[in-house]
Design a protein around this motif. Structure first.
Motif, PDB file in Angstrom:
ATOM      1  N   GLY B  85       7.242   9.794  -4.434  1.00  0.00           N
ATOM      2  CA  GLY B  85       6.592  10.979  -4.295  1.00  0.00           C
ATOM      3  C   GLY B  85       6.024  11.388  -5.967  1.00  0.00           C
ATOM      4  N   ASN B  86       6.669  10.861  -6.824  1.00  0.00           N
ATOM      5  CA  ASN B  86       6.147  10.848  -8.067  1.00  0.00           C
ATOM      6  C   ASN B  86       5.359   9.672  -8.605  1.00  0.00           C
ATOM      7  OD1 ASN B  86       7.614  13.224  -8.960  1.00  0.00           O
ATOM      8  ND2 ASN B  86       9.713  12.241  -8.846  1.00  0.00           N
ATOM      9  N   PHE B 116      -2.844  12.989   2.022  1.00  0.00           N
ATOM     10  CA  PHE B 116      -3.589  13.915   1.404  1.00  0.00           C
ATOM     11  C   PHE B 116      -4.307  14.971   2.339  1.00  0.00           C
ATOM     12  CE2 PHE B 116      -6.808  15.390  -1.421  1.00  0.00           C
ATOM     13  CZ  PHE B 116      -6.252  15.526  -2.594  1.00  0.00           C
ATOM     14  N   PHE B 119      -2.008  17.306   3.259  1.00  0.00           N
ATOM     15  CA  PHE B 119      -2.112  18.514   2.361  1.00  0.00           C
ATOM     16  C   PHE B 119      -2.900  19.747   2.734  1.00  0.00           C
ATOM     17  CE2 PHE B 119      -0.330  15.451  -1.342  1.00  0.00           C
ATOM     18  CZ  PHE B 119       0.800  15.572  -0.936  1.00  0.00           C
ATOM     19  N   HIS B 123      -0.503  23.733   4.552  1.00  0.00           N
ATOM     20  CA  HIS B 123      -0.333  24.299   3.468  1.00  0.00           C
ATOM     21  C   HIS B 123       1.390  24.308   3.485  1.00  0.00           C
ATOM     22  CE1 HIS B 123      -4.058  26.209   2.370  1.00  0.00           C
ATOM     23  NE2 HIS B 123      -4.292  24.901   2.630  1.00  0.00           N
ATOM     24  N   LEU B 126       2.237  21.118   2.277  1.00  0.00           N
ATOM     25  CA  LEU B 126       2.062  21.053   0.881  1.00  0.00           C
ATOM     26  C   LEU B 126       3.356  21.618   0.068  1.00  0.00           C
ATOM     27  CD1 LEU B 126       0.333  20.091  -1.555  1.00  0.00           C
ATOM     28  CD2 LEU B 126      -0.972  22.140  -1.166  1.00  0.00           C
ATOM     29  N   LYS B 127       3.536  22.750   0.389  1.00  0.00           N
ATOM     30  CA  LYS B 127       4.563  23.511  -0.211  1.00  0.00           C
ATOM     31  C   LYS B 127       5.955  22.721  -0.276  1.00  0.00           C
ATOM     32  CE  LYS B 127       4.580  28.177  -1.049  1.00  0.00           C
ATOM     33  NZ  LYS B 127       4.029  29.549  -0.487  1.00  0.00           N
ATOM     34  N   TYR B 129       6.196  19.358  -0.037  1.00  0.00           N
ATOM     35  CA  TYR B 129       6.059  18.316  -0.495  1.00  0.00           C
ATOM     36  C   TYR B 129       6.257  18.778  -2.147  1.00  0.00           C
ATOM     37  CZ  TYR B 129       3.821  14.193  -2.961  1.00  0.00           C
ATOM     38  OH  TYR B 129       3.885  13.093  -3.645  1.00  0.00           O
ATOM     39  N   LEU B 130       5.571  19.630  -2.685  1.00  0.00           N
ATOM     40  CA  LEU B 130       5.552  20.164  -4.115  1.00  0.00           C
ATOM     41  C   LEU B 130       7.035  20.403  -4.297  1.00  0.00           C
ATOM     42  CD1 LEU B 130       2.431  22.121  -4.386  1.00  0.00           C
ATOM     43  CD2 LEU B 130       2.788  19.849  -5.420  1.00  0.00           C
ATOM     44  N   GLU B 131       7.643  21.123  -3.350  1.00  0.00           N
ATOM     45  CA  GLU B 131       9.047  21.419  -3.866  1.00  0.00           C
ATOM     46  C   GLU B 131       9.959  20.086  -3.838  1.00  0.00           C
ATOM     47  OE1 GLU B 131      11.979  23.718  -1.140  1.00  0.00           O
ATOM     48  OE2 GLU B 131      10.325  25.229  -1.699  1.00  0.00           O
ATOM     49  N   SER B 134       9.089  18.157  -7.020  1.00  0.00           N
ATOM     50  CA  SER B 134       9.769  19.023  -8.036  1.00  0.00           C
ATOM     51  C   SER B 134      11.130  18.909  -8.269  1.00  0.00           C
ATOM     52  CB  SER B 134       9.350  20.443  -8.125  1.00  0.00           C
ATOM     53  OG  SER B 134       7.924  20.467  -8.125  1.00  0.00           O
ATOM     54  N   ASP B 135      11.782  18.934  -7.097  1.00  0.00           N
ATOM     55  CA  ASP B 135      13.441  18.535  -7.196  1.00  0.00           C
ATOM     56  C   ASP B 135      13.682  17.410  -7.823  1.00  0.00           C
ATOM     57  OD1 ASP B 135      13.953  21.394  -6.803  1.00  0.00           O
ATOM     58  OD2 ASP B 135      13.954  20.906  -4.450  1.00  0.00           O
ATOM     59  N   ALA B 137      11.905  15.404  -9.726  1.00  0.00           N
ATOM     60  CA  ALA B 137      11.773  15.311 -11.077  1.00  0.00           C
ATOM     61  C   ALA B 137      12.736  16.051 -11.954  1.00  0.00           C
ATOM     62  CB  ALA B 137      10.474  15.865 -11.164  1.00  0.00           C
ATOM     63  N   THR B 138      13.244  17.098 -11.437  1.00  0.00           N
ATOM     64  CA  THR B 138      14.317  17.750 -12.153  1.00  0.00           C
ATOM     65  C   THR B 138      15.698  16.928 -12.219  1.00  0.00           C
ATOM     66  OG1 THR B 138      14.704  19.312 -10.250  1.00  0.00           O
ATOM     67  CG2 THR B 138      13.483  20.233 -12.421  1.00  0.00           C
TER      68      THR B 138
END
Lengths: 225, 225
Positions: B85-86, B116, B119, B123, B126-127, B129-131, B134-135, B137-138
DNA sequence: AAAAAGGTGTTACCAATGTAACACCTTTGG
DNA sequence: CCAAAGGTGTTACATTGGTAACACCTTTTT
């Protein structure tokens, strides 16, 4: 305000947005400009992240202070880079470390809702955003590798190699103090000093307070795999 | 094939996609299922990442082997988690480390173009996916913090604290061998052994081959800040 | 059952690096 | 111009943790 518009149009992430839109977003408050002076704190550790930020000018660093009060620079972000991209949509959206401006800095703040709307309206923007977030994540990944670089010598070699390419010379002008360099690579200043002295004894480098000269490139190539 | 459909509907990221769509994507080849046996390599270090992957079942780990051949487990991913994902949208989309299946594993592969498109069309997707990204990455960020935990004792304390909460008991059953634990926290087995012995001498813990008993919680709370 | 493989515990030894203390500069502010 | 602050270089000392070598178990293979 117009000079800010100019800056926004220059940033890679936002340059696909029309000027009129930008002006609109600023006037309605979903875009906002913040300025910071040197050493101002942009975000405290633990603060909730609710906006995406784009650095329009200046420089910020992410620093960690451990129990003993030692400082370590985790990352440095310059113009065009984004802050919070990895946090915003996370379940635990708290800045893991304090973010500090190291120079007078201008930051554009984009409201979360507006950001999501931009994703929907502007696929180019979404693509750039994903690219940015991804690159950041991989930078963080590299950073792990970088810290796995455990010996001081390896870290120094990395730094020298990086600067050598950047300055295109084997005689590297130190743009930061040795103290700052030690913080950057997360070691004691005295330990760095000692290691540099060792490397000098071994004939690898020469150095003084303002510069380090690389005498044998071979080892650097070998060390920095 | 239908059981895979079931698994896909269960995964948090993909559960907002309709079954018919999934079937369509599979038949047109933009979704694909791959299975791996224990110790199969999912991706080699350096391989180009061109798809998003979702783990439908099993377990994979990301491991690093340093110059001296020492193994260190960087991360572990289970059902529902995503791989790549990253990386996918990054400028340098190469797996930074080798990914290995640690159990028989089923992975859903989503083509970049289809992703894509999803995405744009969905929506909710997409949400999610972003979550997820992000998780992840953290998590990587935490991992940095984790490695900044430099002493073996601190790492052990972290592990014990984590397991103590998970098993809800001060008498912790070791679900992995000590050798694996040493790899997990990135130290030599003998060093771990030595540190455990020290902690036992200091009256902090008791242990045998299958379990570790925490005798004084105070220090753990103090150490694991 | 015997042999091989692999996990566990222990210890002597050594290299890397943090700590502390000191001398010496350079820069900065009054 | 002087004093304070902060960067630099050096070194003795202690701690941490990797390496290697060995004995002892348990599990797996033959």
């Amino acid at each position: 305000m117009n000079d800010y518009l100019e800056l926004i149009k220059q940033a890679a992430l936002t340059n696909s947005i029309e000027s009129e839109e930008i002006t609109l977003y600023i006037s309605e408050g979903s875009f906002k400009i913040n300025t910071y002076l040197k050493n101002n704190i942009v975000h405290f550790v633990g603060e909730t992240c609710s906006k995406l930020e784009i650095i329009l000018g200046g420089k910020v660093t992410i620093e960690r202070i451990d129990e003993s009060g030692n400082l370590m620079t985790i990352a440095e972000f310059l113009s065009g880079e984004i802050l919070g991209g990895n946090l915003l949509f996370s379940k635990n959206p708290h800045y893991p470390m304090t973010i500090t401006a190291k120079q007078p800095t201008v930051i554009l703040e984009i409201n979360k809702d507006r950001l999501f709307q931009l994703f929907s309206d502007n696929h180019e923007f979404l693509k750039s955003y994903l690219e940015f977030v991804s690159d950041h994540a991989t930078i963080l990944g590299d950073r792990i590798k970088h810290y796995v670089n455990k010996t001081i010598r390896e870290s120094v070699m990395c730094y020298l190699d990086y600067e050598r390419r950047k300055q295109n010379s084997n005689n590297i002008r130190l743009e930061i103090t040795k103290k700052a360099l030690a913080e950057k690579i997360g070691v004691q200043r005295t330990s760095l000093s000692r290691e540099l002295a060792k490397m000098r004894n071994e004939g690898l480098i020469k150095f003084d307070a303002e510069s380090i000269e690389i005498l044998t490139c071979d080892d650097i190539v070998k060390t920095v795999s």
